[in-house]
Design a protein around this motif. Structure first.
Motif, mmCIF file in Angstrom:
data_model
loop_
_atom_site.group_PDB
_atom_site.id
_atom_site.type_symbol
_atom_site.label_atom_id
_atom_site.label_comp_id
_atom_site.label_asym_id
_atom_site.label_seq_id
_atom_site.Cartn_x
_atom_site.Cartn_y
_atom_site.Cartn_z
ATOM 1 N N PHE A 87 -12.405 20.057 -10.498
ATOM 2 C CA PHE A 87 -13.130 18.881 -10.018
ATOM 3 C C PHE A 87 -13.002 17.699 -10.980
ATOM 4 N N GLY A 88 -12.913 17.974 -12.273
ATOM 5 C CA GLY A 88 -12.718 16.894 -13.240
ATOM 6 C C GLY A 88 -11.374 16.202 -13.056
ATOM 7 N N VAL A 89 -10.314 16.989 -12.908
ATOM 8 C CA VAL A 89 -8.981 16.417 -12.698
ATOM 9 C C VAL A 89 -8.916 15.735 -11.336
ATOM 10 N N LEU A 90 -9.552 16.301 -10.330
ATOM 11 C CA LEU A 90 -9.572 15.686 -9.001
ATOM 12 C C LEU A 90 -10.218 14.303 -9.058
ATOM 13 N N MET A 91 -11.361 14.195 -9.703
ATOM 14 C CA MET A 91 -12.043 12.901 -9.802
ATOM 15 C C MET A 91 -11.247 11.910 -10.654
ATOM 16 N N CYS A 92 -10.739 12.350 -11.784
ATOM 17 C CA CYS A 92 -9.938 11.457 -12.639
ATOM 18 C C CYS A 92 -8.668 11.011 -11.917
ATOM 19 N N GLY A 93 -8.062 11.912 -11.167
ATOM 20 C CA GLY A 93 -6.862 11.551 -10.412
ATOM 21 C C GLY A 93 -7.152 10.506 -9.353
ATOM 22 N N MET A 94 -8.261 10.643 -8.664
ATOM 23 C CA MET A 94 -8.611 9.658 -7.628
ATOM 24 C C MET A 94 -8.921 8.298 -8.236
ATOM 25 N N VAL A 95 -9.657 8.277 -9.348
ATOM 26 C CA VAL A 95 -9.970 7.004 -10.006
ATOM 27 C C VAL A 95 -8.691 6.373 -10.550
ATOM 28 N N GLY A 96 -7.833 7.177 -11.149
ATOM 29 C CA GLY A 96 -6.567 6.672 -11.674
ATOM 30 C C GLY A 96 -5.687 6.104 -10.577
ATOM 31 N N LEU A 97 -5.623 6.784 -9.440
ATOM 32 C CA LEU A 97 -4.816 6.288 -8.322
ATOM 33 C C LEU A 97 -5.359 4.973 -7.774
ATOM 34 N N LYS A 98 -6.675 4.818 -7.806
ATOM 35 C CA LYS A 98 -7.253 3.564 -7.327
ATOM 36 C C LYS A 98 -6.708 2.385 -8.115
ATOM 37 N N TYR A 99 -6.633 2.531 -9.427
ATOM 38 C CA TYR A 99 -6.133 1.439 -10.255
ATOM 39 C C TYR A 99 -4.617 1.302 -10.170
ATOM 40 N N VAL A 100 -3.898 2.405 -10.110
ATOM 41 C CA VAL A 100 -2.435 2.338 -10.015
ATOM 42 C C VAL A 100 -2.008 1.754 -8.673
ATOM 43 N N LEU A 101 -2.626 2.213 -7.590
ATOM 44 C CA LEU A 101 -2.250 1.709 -6.264
ATOM 45 C C LEU A 101 -2.747 0.290 -6.034
ATOM 46 N N GLY A 102 -3.792 -0.122 -6.729
ATOM 47 C CA GLY A 102 -4.273 -1.491 -6.596
ATOM 48 C C GLY A 102 -3.230 -2.498 -7.027
ATOM 49 N N GLN A 103 -2.382 -2.121 -7.987
ATOM 50 C CA GLN A 103 -1.325 -3.008 -8.453
ATOM 51 C C GLN A 103 -0.146 -3.046 -7.479
ATOM 52 N N ARG A 104 -0.007 -2.036 -6.647
ATOM 53 C CA ARG A 104 1.097 -1.985 -5.688
ATOM 54 C C ARG A 104 0.592 -2.074 -4.258
ATOM 55 N N ALA A 105 -0.559 -2.686 -4.064
ATOM 56 C CA ALA A 105 -1.207 -2.728 -2.756
ATOM 57 C C ALA A 105 -0.370 -3.448 -1.707
ATOM 58 N N GLU A 106 0.463 -4.404 -2.101
ATOM 59 C CA GLU A 106 1.246 -5.142 -1.112
ATOM 60 C C GLU A 106 2.222 -4.249 -0.357
ATOM 61 N N PHE A 107 2.617 -3.126 -0.963
ATOM 62 C CA PHE A 107 3.515 -2.193 -0.291
ATOM 63 C C PHE A 107 2.825 -1.502 0.883
ATOM 64 N N PHE A 108 1.505 -1.387 0.822
ATOM 65 C CA PHE A 108 0.743 -0.674 1.834
ATOM 66 C C PHE A 108 -0.025 -1.602 2.768
ATOM 67 N N ARG A 109 0.341 -2.876 2.815
ATOM 68 C CA ARG A 109 -0.361 -3.832 3.687
ATOM 69 C C ARG A 109 0.448 -4.091 4.937
ATOM 70 N N PRO A 110 -0.246 -4.334 6.053
ATOM 71 C CA PRO A 110 0.466 -4.705 7.292
ATOM 72 C C PRO A 110 1.196 -6.033 7.122
ATOM 73 N N GLN A 111 2.270 -6.198 7.889
ATOM 74 C CA GLN A 111 3.084 -7.403 7.857
ATOM 75 C C GLN A 111 3.093 -8.064 9.221
ATOM 76 N N LEU A 112 3.306 -9.362 9.235
ATOM 77 C CA LEU A 112 3.434 -10.111 10.474
ATOM 78 C C LEU A 112 4.846 -9.914 11.009
ATOM 79 N N ILE A 113 4.970 -9.428 12.262
ATOM 80 C CA ILE A 113 6.312 -9.230 12.811
ATOM 81 C C ILE A 113 6.607 -10.128 14.005
ATOM 82 N N ASP A 114 5.573 -10.675 14.639
ATOM 83 C CA ASP A 114 5.819 -11.536 15.791
ATOM 84 C C ASP A 114 4.707 -12.579 15.886
ATOM 85 N N ALA A 115 5.110 -13.829 15.976
ATOM 86 C CA ALA A 115 4.150 -14.925 16.091
ATOM 87 C C ALA A 115 4.718 -15.968 17.039
ATOM 88 N N PRO A 116 3.837 -16.731 17.717
ATOM 89 C CA PRO A 116 4.334 -17.765 18.634
ATOM 90 C C PRO A 116 4.987 -18.914 17.903
#
Length: 151
Positions: free
Chosen positions: A122-151
């Motif tokens: 449980f300690g490693v599970l919690m530390c891993g989740m907190v660590g991923l929050k900060y690591v993925l926060g820096q690469r968040a643009e990779f996981f964001r929706p993109q505009l593909i069609d607009a008028p």
């Protein structure tokens, strides 16, 4: 402005409700239902829909910033890559769980203490989740929706 749509994207219709300094703000409406979800074959579309409408900021690529923005109240299509949803799911759920299991197994081999393995897990599970929050926060643009069609 639009990128090419294909079967590698999960698409949703959205309405432009405003602008921000790097793009547009859209309101994504909830879908009535997904046929794949009804069959028990989730596609990850839940990341782009909620029980009610929700707002999302979409950044436009620098190459399209000189083009006119879609007008407010116009319909646009936003999409997210299926591969990025799969990677995100693996990182969020799989990696901390696997790390917790490995460290707990090593702890149970090294020590005879009854509570060491569950505590390590449980300690490693919690530390891993907190660590991923900060690591993925820096690469968040990779996981964001993109505009593909607009008028």
């Amino acid at each position: 402005m639009p990128i090419s749509a294909s079967k590698t994207f999960i698409e949703r219709q959205a309405r432009v409700v405003g602008y921000h300094d790097k793009g547009i703000v859209v309101e994504v409406r909830a879908s009535a239902g997904c046929t794949q979800c009804a069959k028990g074959q989730g596609c990850g579309a839940g990341l782009l829909s909620r029980p009610r409408a929700w707002q999302l900021e979409i950044d436009l690529p620098p190459s399209s910033r000189g083009e006119p923005l879609p007008p407010v109240d116009s319909e646009v299509t936003v999409a997210m890559q299926k591969a990025s949803i799969t990677q995100l799911t693996g990182l969020i759920y799989g990696l901390p769980l696997l790390m917790g299991l490995v460290v707990a197994a090593i702890g149970s081999v090294v020590s005879d203490s009854t509570w060491l393995a569950p505590g390590l897990f449980f300690g490693v599970l919690m530390c891993g989740m907190v660590g991923l929050k900060y690591v993925l926060g820096q690469r968040a643009e990779f996981f964001r929706p993109q505009l593909i069609d607009a008028p």
